[in-house]
Scaffold this active site. Structure first.
Site, PDB file in Angstrom:
ATOM      1  N   TRP A 512      32.900  38.639  39.133  1.00 34.23           N
ATOM      2  CA  TRP A 512      32.899  36.995  37.869  1.00 34.23           C
ATOM      3  C   TRP A 512      31.517  35.877  38.669  1.00 34.23           C
ATOM      4  O   TRP A 512      31.386  35.109  38.468  1.00 34.23           O
ATOM      5  CB  TRP A 512      33.786  36.101  37.980  1.00 34.23           C
ATOM      6  CG  TRP A 512      34.805  36.933  37.851  1.00 34.23           C
ATOM      7  CD1 TRP A 512      35.778  37.539  36.703  1.00 34.23           C
ATOM      8  CD2 TRP A 512      35.779  37.906  39.427  1.00 34.23           C
ATOM      9  NE1 TRP A 512      36.222  37.847  36.753  1.00 34.23           N
ATOM     10  CE2 TRP A 512      37.028  38.271  38.167  1.00 34.23           C
ATOM     11  CE3 TRP A 512      36.599  37.191  40.140  1.00 34.23           C
ATOM     12  CZ2 TRP A 512      37.606  39.339  38.587  1.00 34.23           C
ATOM     13  CZ3 TRP A 512      36.932  38.283  40.666  1.00 34.23           C
ATOM     14  CH2 TRP A 512      38.126  39.182  40.348  1.00 34.23           C
ATOM     15  N   HIS A 513      30.758  37.088  38.447  1.00 34.30           N
ATOM     16  CA  HIS A 513      29.490  35.689  39.202  1.00 34.30           C
ATOM     17  C   HIS A 513      27.646  36.110  38.414  1.00 34.30           C
ATOM     18  O   HIS A 513      26.616  36.351  38.773  1.00 34.30           O
ATOM     19  CB  HIS A 513      28.674  36.731  40.725  1.00 34.30           C
ATOM     20  CG  HIS A 513      30.005  36.457  41.517  1.00 34.30           C
ATOM     21  ND1 HIS A 513      29.645  36.777  42.746  1.00 34.30           N
ATOM     22  CD2 HIS A 513      30.949  34.993  41.942  1.00 34.30           C
ATOM     23  CE1 HIS A 513      29.899  36.327  43.755  1.00 34.30           C
ATOM     24  NE2 HIS A 513      31.048  35.757  43.524  1.00 34.30           N
ATOM     25  N   PHE A 514      28.447  35.864  36.762  1.00 37.86           N
ATOM     26  CA  PHE A 514      27.542  36.766  35.598  1.00 37.86           C
ATOM     27  C   PHE A 514      26.442  35.072  35.469  1.00 37.86           C
ATOM     28  O   PHE A 514      26.927  33.828  35.955  1.00 37.86           O
ATOM     29  CB  PHE A 514      28.424  37.098  34.793  1.00 37.86           C
ATOM     30  CG  PHE A 514      29.118  36.163  34.239  1.00 37.86           C
ATOM     31  CD1 PHE A 514      29.006  35.112  33.335  1.00 37.86           C
ATOM     32  CD2 PHE A 514      30.365  36.660  34.772  1.00 37.86           C
ATOM     33  CE1 PHE A 514      30.154  34.090  33.281  1.00 37.86           C
ATOM     34  CE2 PHE A 514      32.038  36.139  34.711  1.00 37.86           C
ATOM     35  CZ  PHE A 514      31.960  34.845  33.692  1.00 37.86           C
TER      36      PHE A 514
END
Length: 577
Positions: A512-514
């Site tokens: 979830w580090h986009f």
């Protein structure tokens, strides 16, 4: 338990343990007097600043700007306070399994086949993420062109409210010592700083297990200077060319929960601005819906072109994550991600553990890879019927408690180098855009994953970790257990453990580090102003080329405060002039 038995439940555990730390015990509701439902908003209103997106950057930005200006903060989701699916640790997994239109989590599947989620709640991803808090490195700060002194002051401002030292118990201590034994040295103890070696990082969970989100930073706000509207998706930024040779942002159109349209405009003053802080998916999406983006793509959606800007939506990146589940012969503590190994080869090693990761008998949703949300990669999409989902739920709920003992060691690569793109699917801000991340397209990313997996193998086989592994389960067996699990929608290959490259490709997940889509020097300048447009900025992770540090939330919150201070000083200087 036999090999096939482990394979059967390891998928459910994989994201459950990674997301166990996503939710906290009940937060204290601050009862903000400036927070309202958008249905109460006037049809037309005027402000000095309009901020679109009350997430990880938007909240600290709004709190800061409210000190000497009137600020409107528009959030498409609801409040994190009073929602047990967010605030109650015992309800872990419920929010991610909630596919309703009002859920704080909105699922999407990238064109690569990796299931992910974006936040839809005040506080943004800090309400749903892994909770790990760690700053960006000095090189990152220097390359970004930030003022180091103000960066440190901004981090400290954030940390007074949301950052804590985690307790370190047996399993996490074994991972820590295993990393040091595997050569990830020196051991740097507890620190928020990004330093090579092994360290204990921060967490946004306090000692009582309460989560502290970016929404808590609104405690700093001047109540008379801030209006927060919930369930207020913005459909369009409005522009004018009156008195200017370039388009100038001067208002927004947003809807309330009843579908009623409202308009908010900037007061007439040169320092007043609209600031987009809607995240890596939401910010480029809103620019495109407002007419800033690739001309052909906008015209295909019947959007009037304000600025032909082909860079909007490009440079989309997501740091690929791969993990190995290690069954334990003895009980292990429920632990958040607390330890990280920061290597010189571009990989970060983290871990999480627990018994019954789903948070007790009350909920067994197994996080984002719950069958309740249709994530059954062993079935083609059209076969993911409700009947198939119900059957998978029944199988998982029948698993013995002994199955839920163990933990995961994971690796995430820095960068990444591989990038993709984002496109609109509709003109509705509540619809997910189409996004492609191109995981491991660049071979250097794949090599980093392989290097990280080798470190994980060394940690598992270390003396320090020996009491938390079964001697009868070889590394090959552990890898095949993970590779056989339905952790993404990608095709599987037999005996992926024979090739770590294939293992990385087959088991890729999101952490979830986009980021990207409005990258600095392409879409915005070094002051985060949208190039070619007046009175419009983008301030959030969509401007990043690379993810900062091991986990970005600390830096995104810092950036909101940092730019808020800079804008506040500019306003004060303008007033003096």
């Amino acid at each position: 338990m036999a090999f096939f038995g482990w394979c059967r439940f390891v998928a459910s555990l994989l994201n459950a343990v990674l997301l166990f730390h996503t939710f906290s015990s009940a937060q204290t509701d601050p009862e903000y007097t400036f927070m309202h439902q958008a249905t109460t908003a006037p049809t037309v209103a005027y402000y000095d600043y309009i901020i679109v997106g009350g997430g990880t950057a938007g909240c600290p930005l709004a709190a800061t700007l409210s000190q000497n200006a009137s600020v409107l903060l528009l959030e498409r989701g609801g409040s994190p306070y009073g929602n047990p699916n967010i605030t109650d640790l015992a309800a872990f997994g419920s929010a991610l399994s909630d596919l309703s239109p009002t859920s704080p989590s909105q699922r999407f599947v990238s064109e690569d086949g990796v299931v992910s989620a974006r936040a839809r709640v005040l506080g943004g991803g800090s309400c749903l993420n892994a909770g790990f808090y760690s700053r960006a490195g000095h090189d990152y700060v220097r390359l970004a062109g930030w003022d180091e002194r103000l960066v440190n002051e901004s981090y400290q401002w954030v940390e007074k409210v949301v950052a804590f030292q985690p307790p370190l118990k047996q399993w996490q201590s074994a991972v820590r010592d295993g990393l040091v034994e595997a050569g990830i040295r020196p051991y740097n103890g507890f620190t928020y700083d990004h330093v090579y070696g092994t360290k204990v990082g921060g967490t946004i969970f306090d000692q009582n297990g309460h989560r502290h989100t970016a929404a808590d930073l609104l405690r700093y706000a001047k109540p008379s200077g801030l209006t927060v509207l919930l369930h207020a998706p913005v459909h369009q930024i409005l522009f004018t060319t009156r008195g200017s040779t370039r388009p100038k942002a001067h208002g927004v159109i947003f809807a309330d929960a009843n579908g009623v349209s409202h308009r908010a405009y900037l007061k007439r003053r040169s320092t007043n601005e609209i600031i987009v802080s809607s995240g890596a998916l939401g910010s480029p999406q809103l620019l495109m819906m407002s007419g800033i983006g690739p001309r052909r793509h906008l015209q295909a959606h019947n959007i009037t072109v304000v600025l032909d800007q082909p860079m909007v939506g490009l440079g989309m990146s997501d740091n690929p994550m791969n993990a190995v589940f290690i069954p334990s012969p003895q009980p292990v503590e429920v632990s958040l991600i607390e330890v990280v190994g920061i290597t010189h080869n571009g990989t970060y090693i983290e871990a999480a553990s627990g018994e019954n990761f789903a948070g007790g008998a009350r909920t067994q949703d197994y996080g984002m890879f719950s069958p309740r949300i249709g994530q059954l990669s062993t079935l083609p999409p059209k076969q993911r019927t409700q009947e198939a989902i119900d059957k998978a739920v029944e199988v998982m709920q029948a698993l013995p408690q002994s199955a839920f003992v163990g933990g995961f060691i994971l690796e995430k690569i820095m960068g990444p180098i591989s990038t993709g793109h984002l496109e609109l699917t509709s003109r509705n801000p509540n619809d997910n855009p189409s996004v492609t991340f191109n995981y491991f397209k660049d071979p250097r990313d794949l090599q980093r994953c392989v290097d990280g997996m080798k470190i994980i193998e060394n940690v598992i086989e270390s003396n320090a970790f020996s009491s938390f592994r079964f001697d009868s389960l070889s590394i090959v067996t552990l890898l095949n257990m993970t590779a056989s699990s339905p952790i993404n929608l990608l095709p599987k290959h037999a005996n992926a453990s024979r090739s770590l490259e294939q293992f990385c490709k087959d088991t890729v997940m999101t952490i979830w580090h986009f980021h990207g889509g409005c990258i600095m020097d392409r879409v915005v300048d070094h002051d985060y102003k949208v190039i070619g447009i007046d009175s419009l900025r983008v301030i959030d992770g969509s401007t990043f080329r690379n993810s900062p540090g091991t986990n970005p939330q600390a830096t995104v919150m810092m950036l909101g405060r940092y730019m808020g201070v800079k804008l506040m000083r500019e306003r004060q200087a303008n007033n003096g002039a």
